[in-house]
Design a protein around this motif. Structure first.
Motif, PDB file in Angstrom:
ATOM      1  N   ALA A   4       0.823  -1.218   0.000  1.00  0.00           N
ATOM      2  CA  ALA A   4       0.000   0.000   0.000  1.00  0.00           C
ATOM      3  C   ALA A   4       0.857   1.269   0.000  1.00  0.00           C
ATOM      4  CB  ALA A   4      -0.960  -0.011   1.180  1.00  0.00           C
ATOM      5  N   GLY A   5       2.116   1.160   0.334  1.00  0.00           N
ATOM      6  CA  GLY A   5       3.023   2.315   0.215  1.00  0.00           C
ATOM      7  C   GLY A   5       2.695   3.448   1.163  1.00  0.00           C
ATOM      8  N   ILE A   6       2.261   3.131   2.369  1.00  0.00           N
ATOM      9  CA  ILE A   6       1.813   4.175   3.287  1.00  0.00           C
ATOM     10  C   ILE A   6       2.961   4.667   4.176  1.00  0.00           C
ATOM     11  CG2 ILE A   6       0.379   4.521   5.349  1.00  0.00           C
ATOM     12  CD1 ILE A   6      -1.725   2.785   3.806  1.00  0.00           C
ATOM     13  N   LEU A   7       3.902   3.831   4.484  1.00  0.00           N
ATOM     14  CA  LEU A   7       4.962   4.221   5.417  1.00  0.00           C
ATOM     15  C   LEU A   7       6.066   5.003   4.708  1.00  0.00           C
ATOM     16  CD1 LEU A   7       5.026   0.988   7.572  1.00  0.00           C
ATOM     17  CD2 LEU A   7       3.735   3.104   7.918  1.00  0.00           C
ATOM     18  N   TRP A   8       6.861   5.752   5.486  1.00  0.00           N
ATOM     19  CA  TRP A   8       7.917   6.590   4.928  1.00  0.00           C
ATOM     20  C   TRP A   8       9.276   5.966   5.176  1.00  0.00           C
ATOM     21  CZ3 TRP A   8       4.718   7.579   9.002  1.00  0.00           C
ATOM     22  CH2 TRP A   8       5.298   7.574  10.266  1.00  0.00           C
ATOM     23  N   LYS A   9      10.266   6.445   4.380  1.00  0.00           N
ATOM     24  CA  LYS A   9      11.655   6.062   4.640  1.00  0.00           C
ATOM     25  C   LYS A   9      12.187   6.958   5.749  1.00  0.00           C
ATOM     26  CE  LYS A   9      13.426   4.439   0.198  1.00  0.00           C
ATOM     27  NZ  LYS A   9      13.149   5.267  -0.993  1.00  0.00           N
ATOM     28  N   PRO A  10      12.798   6.412   6.791  1.00  0.00           N
ATOM     29  CA  PRO A  10      13.320   7.265   7.862  1.00  0.00           C
ATOM     30  C   PRO A  10      14.349   8.254   7.319  1.00  0.00           C
ATOM     31  CG  PRO A  10      13.382   4.954   8.505  1.00  0.00           C
ATOM     32  CD  PRO A  10      13.034   4.976   7.056  1.00  0.00           C
ATOM     33  N   GLY A  11      14.214   9.534   7.723  1.00  0.00           N
ATOM     34  CA  GLY A  11      15.178  10.557   7.311  1.00  0.00           C
ATOM     35  C   GLY A  11      16.284  10.704   8.346  1.00  0.00           C
ATOM     36  N   LYS A  12      16.932  11.906   8.348  1.00  0.00           N
ATOM     37  CA  LYS A  12      18.033  12.148   9.294  1.00  0.00           C
ATOM     38  C   LYS A  12      17.715  13.373  10.144  1.00  0.00           C
ATOM     39  CE  LYS A  12      22.111  10.225   7.020  1.00  0.00           C
ATOM     40  NZ  LYS A  12      21.420   9.199   6.259  1.00  0.00           N
ATOM     41  N   THR A  13      18.245  13.407  11.331  1.00  0.00           N
ATOM     42  CA  THR A  13      18.144  14.591  12.176  1.00  0.00           C
ATOM     43  C   THR A  13      19.453  14.754  12.925  1.00  0.00           C
ATOM     44  OG1 THR A  13      16.787  15.741  13.812  1.00  0.00           O
ATOM     45  CG2 THR A  13      17.077  13.368  14.149  1.00  0.00           C
ATOM     46  N   THR A  14      19.571  15.821  13.726  1.00  0.00           N
ATOM     47  CA  THR A  14      20.768  16.030  14.552  1.00  0.00           C
ATOM     48  C   THR A  14      20.290  16.376  15.957  1.00  0.00           C
ATOM     49  OG1 THR A  14      20.796  18.395  14.112  1.00  0.00           O
ATOM     50  CG2 THR A  14      22.085  16.996  12.611  1.00  0.00           C
ATOM     51  N   PRO A  15      21.110  16.147  16.965  1.00  0.00           N
ATOM     52  CA  PRO A  15      20.721  16.529  18.324  1.00  0.00           C
ATOM     53  C   PRO A  15      20.417  18.019  18.411  1.00  0.00           C
ATOM     54  CG  PRO A  15      22.673  15.142  18.377  1.00  0.00           C
ATOM     55  CD  PRO A  15      22.413  15.448  16.937  1.00  0.00           C
ATOM     56  N   GLU A  16      21.197  18.857  17.658  1.00  0.00           N
ATOM     57  CA  GLU A  16      20.987  20.313  17.703  1.00  0.00           C
ATOM     58  C   GLU A  16      19.591  20.654  17.167  1.00  0.00           C
ATOM     59  OE1 GLU A  16      23.678  18.866  16.207  1.00  0.00           O
ATOM     60  OE2 GLU A  16      25.025  19.214  17.904  1.00  0.00           O
ATOM     61  N   ASP A  17      19.244  20.045  16.043  1.00  0.00           N
ATOM     62  CA  ASP A  17      17.934  20.366  15.471  1.00  0.00           C
ATOM     63  C   ASP A  17      16.809  19.834  16.344  1.00  0.00           C
ATOM     64  OD1 ASP A  17      16.444  21.729  13.528  1.00  0.00           O
ATOM     65  OD2 ASP A  17      15.919  19.819  12.562  1.00  0.00           O
ATOM     66  N   MET A  18      17.015  18.701  16.967  1.00  0.00           N
ATOM     67  CA  MET A  18      15.984  18.184  17.879  1.00  0.00           C
ATOM     68  C   MET A  18      15.773  19.157  19.035  1.00  0.00           C
ATOM     69  SD  MET A  18      17.002  14.168  17.726  1.00  0.00           S
ATOM     70  CE  MET A  18      15.643  13.355  18.503  1.00  0.00           C
ATOM     71  N   GLN A  19      16.843  19.740  19.553  1.00  0.00           N
ATOM     72  CA  GLN A  19      16.734  20.731  20.625  1.00  0.00           C
ATOM     73  C   GLN A  19      16.033  21.988  20.134  1.00  0.00           C
ATOM     74  OE1 GLN A  19      17.154  20.564  23.919  1.00  0.00           O
ATOM     75  NE2 GLN A  19      17.398  18.401  23.416  1.00  0.00           N
ATOM     76  N   GLU A  20      16.366  22.405  18.891  1.00  0.00           N
ATOM     77  CA  GLU A  20      15.742  23.605  18.311  1.00  0.00           C
ATOM     78  C   GLU A  20      14.231  23.381  18.117  1.00  0.00           C
ATOM     79  OE1 GLU A  20      16.346  26.541  17.966  1.00  0.00           O
ATOM     80  OE2 GLU A  20      15.339  27.383  16.206  1.00  0.00           O
ATOM     81  N   ILE A  21      13.879  22.186  17.652  1.00  0.00           N
ATOM     82  CA  ILE A  21      12.452  21.849  17.469  1.00  0.00           C
ATOM     83  C   ILE A  21      11.744  21.908  18.816  1.00  0.00           C
ATOM     84  CG2 ILE A  21      10.856  19.978  16.873  1.00  0.00           C
ATOM     85  CD1 ILE A  21      13.126  19.131  14.777  1.00  0.00           C
ATOM     86  N   LYS A  22      12.356  21.319  19.818  1.00  0.00           N
ATOM     87  CA  LYS A  22      11.763  21.339  21.172  1.00  0.00           C
ATOM     88  C   LYS A  22      11.572  22.781  21.658  1.00  0.00           C
ATOM     89  CE  LYS A  22      12.733  20.082  25.946  1.00  0.00           C
ATOM     90  NZ  LYS A  22      11.330  20.302  26.316  1.00  0.00           N
ATOM     91  N   ARG A  23      12.606  23.624  21.425  1.00  0.00           N
ATOM     92  CA  ARG A  23      12.523  25.010  21.868  1.00  0.00           C
ATOM     93  C   ARG A  23      11.358  25.734  21.174  1.00  0.00           C
ATOM     94  NH1 ARG A  23      13.682  29.868  20.524  1.00  0.00           N
ATOM     95  NH2 ARG A  23      14.489  29.365  18.448  1.00  0.00           N
ATOM     96  N   LEU A  24      11.211  25.501  19.873  1.00  0.00           N
ATOM     97  CA  LEU A  24      10.148  26.168  19.104  1.00  0.00           C
ATOM     98  C   LEU A  24       8.767  25.732  19.585  1.00  0.00           C
ATOM     99  CD1 LEU A  24      11.690  25.899  15.528  1.00  0.00           C
ATOM    100  CD2 LEU A  24      11.275  28.009  16.802  1.00  0.00           C
ATOM    101  N   VAL A  25       8.608  24.440  19.804  1.00  0.00           N
ATOM    102  CA  VAL A  25       7.298  23.940  20.240  1.00  0.00           C
ATOM    103  C   VAL A  25       6.988  24.397  21.664  1.00  0.00           C
ATOM    104  CG1 VAL A  25       5.908  21.865  20.668  1.00  0.00           C
ATOM    105  CG2 VAL A  25       7.385  21.967  18.641  1.00  0.00           C
ATOM    106  N   ASP A  26       7.992  24.337  22.530  1.00  0.00           N
ATOM    107  CA  ASP A  26       7.790  24.777  23.916  1.00  0.00           C
ATOM    108  C   ASP A  26       7.377  26.247  23.983  1.00  0.00           C
ATOM    109  OD1 ASP A  26       8.442  22.320  24.893  1.00  0.00           O
ATOM    110  OD2 ASP A  26      10.435  22.850  25.618  1.00  0.00           O
ATOM    111  N   SER A  27       7.857  27.047  23.013  1.00  0.00           N
ATOM    112  CA  SER A  27       7.604  28.490  23.078  1.00  0.00           C
ATOM    113  C   SER A  27       6.200  28.864  22.563  1.00  0.00           C
ATOM    114  CB  SER A  27       8.667  29.243  22.273  1.00  0.00           C
ATOM    115  OG  SER A  27       8.474  29.003  20.896  1.00  0.00           O
ATOM    116  N   GLN A  28       5.439  27.902  22.099  1.00  0.00           N
ATOM    117  CA  GLN A  28       4.071  28.193  21.603  1.00  0.00           C
ATOM    118  C   GLN A  28       3.048  28.225  22.706  1.00  0.00           C
ATOM    119  OE1 GLN A  28       2.534  29.007  18.510  1.00  0.00           O
ATOM    120  NE2 GLN A  28       4.666  29.599  18.240  1.00  0.00           N
TER     121      GLN A  28
END
Ligand code: AMP
Ligand code: ZN
Length: 137
Positions: free
Chosen positions: A113-137
């Motif tokens: 069915a082709g529903i799932l995605w191929k896992p991409g890449k992230t970095t610890p820095e970007d994960m922290q930045e994402i957390k900061r952005l979401v926390d600030s909402q």
């Protein structure tokens, strides 16, 4: 509230016929006309909410309980090996009908069915930045 121009308002409220697997006061579950797999169904509230962000909390709470109950029946009845719940919000996310709906997609071994995605890449820095952005909402 209903939207006169909305096809899912008409389907959910029975003005347009559908193959209905389940119905109660608040929701209808219908078979999708362009199924990803055999038994692909849509859980649709009878009230018009454009997407998840507009969905009232009371309806939102009921959605997963219904999905659990009906998804479980579908999985057994269709002898499916698994089930995906998918819910698209906004064009960028693949939403084409702008009345909230939850896809219940039975999965079968090797259904492709082709529903799932191929896992991409992230970095610890970007994960922290994402957390900061979401926390600030
Ligand atoms: P989405 O892309 O998440 O907005 O999903 C819309 C879904 O509605 C697609 O899977 C379509 O195949 C399905 N669909 C559109 N019109 C109808 C209809 N009249 N009856 C049943 N399914 C429909
Ligand atoms: Zn609607």
């Amino acid at each position: 509230m209903r939207d006169e121009n909305c096809i899912f308002c008409k389907i959910a409220n029975g003005e347009i016929p559908s193959t209905t697997l389940y119905e109660d006061e608040d929701f209808r579950v219908i078979l999708d006309l362009g199924p990803a797999t055999r038994g692909h169904a849509l859980l649709i509230p009878k009230e018009h909410f454009k997407d998840l962000f507009e969905l009232e909390d009371e309806a939102a709470e009921k959605v997963l309980v219904r999905a659990k109950r009906i998804g479980s029946r579908m999985k057994k009845a269709l002898r499916a090996d698994g089930l995906n719940l998918i819910q698209n919000n906004g064009e960028a996310a693949g939403q084409t009908v702008f009345h909230f709906h939850l896809h219940l997609i039975p999965r079968y071994e090797n259904d492709h069915a082709g529903i799932l995605w191929k896992p991409g890449k992230t970095t610890p820095e970007d994960m922290q930045e994402i957390k900061r952005l979401v926390d600030s909402q």
